[in-house]
Every structure is written in structure tokens, then in C-alpha cells.
Design a protein around this motif. Structure first.
Motif, short mmCIF file in Angstrom:
data_model
loop_
_atom_site.label_atom_id
_atom_site.label_comp_id
_atom_site.label_asym_id
_atom_site.label_seq_id
_atom_site.Cartn_x
_atom_site.Cartn_y
_atom_site.Cartn_z
N PRO A 58 0.75 -1.22 -0.20
CA PRO A 58 -0.03 -0.03 0.07
C PRO A 58 0.72 1.22 0.08
O PRO A 58 1.89 1.18 0.60
N ILE A 59 0.37 2.34 -0.56
CA ILE A 59 0.95 3.72 -0.72
C ILE A 59 0.65 4.32 0.62
O ILE A 59 -0.49 4.67 0.61
N GLU A 60 1.72 4.72 1.37
CA GLU A 60 1.49 5.02 2.81
C GLU A 60 1.34 6.54 2.83
O GLU A 60 0.68 7.26 3.54
N THR A 61 2.35 7.28 1.78
CA THR A 61 2.49 8.70 1.87
C THR A 61 2.43 9.06 0.54
O THR A 61 2.87 8.24 -0.43
N GLY A 62 2.33 10.46 0.43
CA GLY A 62 2.47 11.05 -0.92
C GLY A 62 1.21 10.88 -1.88
O GLY A 62 0.25 10.33 -1.24
N GLY A 63 1.25 11.44 -2.99
CA GLY A 63 -0.29 11.47 -3.76
C GLY A 63 -0.11 10.18 -4.49
O GLY A 63 0.49 9.43 -4.57
N VAL A 64 -1.57 10.09 -4.94
CA VAL A 64 -2.24 8.90 -5.62
C VAL A 64 -2.83 9.17 -6.71
O VAL A 64 -3.71 10.21 -6.57
N ALA A 65 -2.87 8.29 -7.85
CA ALA A 65 -3.70 8.75 -8.86
C ALA A 65 -4.87 7.46 -8.69
O ALA A 65 -4.39 6.15 -8.65
N LEU A 66 -5.87 7.68 -9.17
CA LEU A 66 -6.95 6.64 -9.19
C LEU A 66 -7.66 6.84 -10.49
O LEU A 66 -8.18 7.84 -11.02
N ASP A 67 -7.93 5.59 -11.24
CA ASP A 67 -8.25 5.61 -12.47
C ASP A 67 -9.42 4.34 -12.50
O ASP A 67 -8.92 3.50 -11.98
N VAL A 68 -10.67 4.78 -13.02
CA VAL A 68 -11.77 3.86 -13.05
C VAL A 68 -12.29 3.82 -14.38
O VAL A 68 -12.67 4.99 -14.91
N VAL A 69 -12.50 2.73 -14.72
CA VAL A 69 -13.27 2.39 -16.07
C VAL A 69 -14.40 1.48 -16.00
O VAL A 69 -14.16 0.31 -15.29
N THR A 70 -15.58 1.89 -16.13
CA THR A 70 -16.67 1.25 -15.78
C THR A 70 -17.36 0.67 -16.96
O THR A 70 -17.48 1.33 -18.07
N HIS A 71 -17.74 -0.61 -17.12
CA HIS A 71 -18.71 -0.95 -18.36
C HIS A 71 -20.04 -1.31 -17.87
O HIS A 71 -20.18 -2.14 -16.80
N SER A 72 -20.93 -0.90 -18.49
CA SER A 72 -22.40 -0.95 -18.22
C SER A 72 -23.02 0.27 -17.91
O SER A 72 -22.21 1.46 -17.85
N PRO A 73 -24.33 0.32 -17.58
CA PRO A 73 -24.82 1.76 -17.28
C PRO A 73 -24.52 2.26 -15.72
O PRO A 73 -25.17 1.53 -14.74
N ALA A 74 -23.25 2.77 -15.39
CA ALA A 74 -22.68 2.96 -14.16
C ALA A 74 -23.45 3.87 -13.29
O ALA A 74 -23.54 3.55 -12.23
N GLY A 75 -23.90 5.00 -13.89
CA GLY A 75 -24.49 5.91 -13.02
C GLY A 75 -23.79 7.08 -12.68
O GLY A 75 -23.06 7.79 -13.59
N ASP A 76 -23.74 7.39 -11.59
CA ASP A 76 -23.20 8.88 -11.07
C ASP A 76 -21.85 8.72 -10.84
O ASP A 76 -21.36 7.95 -9.79
N ALA A 77 -20.93 9.45 -11.67
CA ALA A 77 -19.34 9.01 -11.42
C ALA A 77 -19.06 9.61 -10.00
O ALA A 77 -18.11 9.02 -9.57
N THR A 78 -19.41 10.60 -9.69
CA THR A 78 -19.17 11.07 -8.31
C THR A 78 -19.34 10.11 -7.28
O THR A 78 -18.66 9.94 -6.23
N ASN A 79 -20.52 9.48 -7.12
CA ASN A 79 -20.80 8.51 -6.29
C ASN A 79 -19.98 7.12 -6.40
O ASN A 79 -19.61 6.54 -5.55
N ILE A 80 -19.82 6.86 -7.50
CA ILE A 80 -18.69 5.57 -8.01
C ILE A 80 -17.53 5.89 -7.53
O ILE A 80 -16.91 4.98 -6.67
N LEU A 81 -16.86 7.02 -7.73
CA LEU A 81 -15.54 7.13 -7.30
C LEU A 81 -15.43 7.59 -5.72
O LEU A 81 -14.51 6.93 -5.38
N GLY A 82 -16.57 8.06 -5.26
CA GLY A 82 -16.33 8.21 -3.88
C GLY A 82 -16.54 6.95 -3.16
O GLY A 82 -15.70 6.69 -1.98
N GLY A 83 -17.43 6.02 -3.50
CA GLY A 83 -17.37 4.75 -3.01
C GLY A 83 -16.00 3.70 -3.01
O GLY A 83 -15.61 3.37 -2.07
#
Length: 139
Positions: A58-83
């Protein structure tokens, strides 16, 4: 069914079958009564397997990049990313919100210390059967 894709010393990428957990309820995603409990467990199991198979630390310190690719009718991007972001952080630092005992050994699965480390986000929705890919990398 989970398919791990790749990992390096400072990154990990894995695919999860099904829909991602959403952050759209007033209770913590770590609460046993959260409506997304099955999705949360599925994400943690996928992350756990990917970390074990690729020796990702796990990355304990420093910045992190998050990349998410969804397949399907996923919904609200902010709710998905937050979850996803909440589920993949170090749970003991958030344990004051609710008990995490119901997660068993999954309570120890985390990819970064705190979701405040996330400094870069990319998100894409594509057609296909319900699944999503998560990539975490150190910045």
C-alpha cells in the motif's frame, strides 16, 4: 470473477465483475447495514487478491492517482468514485465511523492510507457487461 491485470512497485490494476460500490447513503460504507455491502466486499476481495498475487505494498505517503473504467450503465461518476475511494483506503483510520468487524480479514485490505492522498482522477464509462477496472498508482 475477478481478473487481475498488472501491478508494479508503485501501481496496481485489477478488474472487478459486477457494479461498483456507490457512496450515496448517509451511513458509512463500512457499516454492515450499508446497501452496497455486497459490492464493497467484492471490491475488497479483488483488491486483496491483486495485492497478494502481485506483492503490491500500500501507498502510505504521497499523492495517489485513481483511474476507474466502468462497463455498463454505471450511474453517477462522483458516487462511484467516492465509493471506491472510501473502500480502498486504510479502514482503521476511519473505524470510528462504524465497526468493521463484519469485514473479517477484508478490513485489513487497503491500497493507500487516506483518500485525501488522491490528487489525480480519471474516469470513463464504456458499454459492456457490468464490470469495472481500478488502477491505483503513486504520483
Amino acid at each position: 470473477m475477478v481478473e487481475e491485470q498488472r501491478a508494479g512497485s508503485d501501481s496496481i490494476c485489477f478488474e472487478v465483475q459486477g457494479l461498483p460500490p456507490l457512496k450515496n447513503e448517509a451511513i458509512s460504507v463500512f457499516n454492515a447495514k450499508h446497501g452496497q455491502a455486497d459490492r464493497i466486499r467484492t471490491l475488497l476481495q479483488a483488491a486483496q487478491r491483486a495485492c497478494q498475487e502481485h506483492g503490491f505494498a500500500p501507498i502510505e505517503t504521497g499523492g495517489v492517482a485513481l483511474d476507474v473504467v466502468t462497463h455498463s450503465p454505471a450511474g453517477d461518476a462522483t458516487n462511484i468514485l467516492g465509493g471506491i475511494a472510501d473502500v480502498l483506503e486504510n479502514k482503521p483510520i476511519r473505524a470510528h465511523r462504524s465497526s468493521i468487524d463484519h469485514l473479517g480479514d477484508l478490513a485489513t485490505v487497503w491500497l493507500y492510507q487516506d483518500d485525501k492522498q488522491i490528487k489525480e482522477i480519471t474516469y470513463r464509462e464504456l458499454p459492456g457487461h457490468p464490470r469495472y477496472t481500478v488502477t491505483i498508482r503513486a504520483l
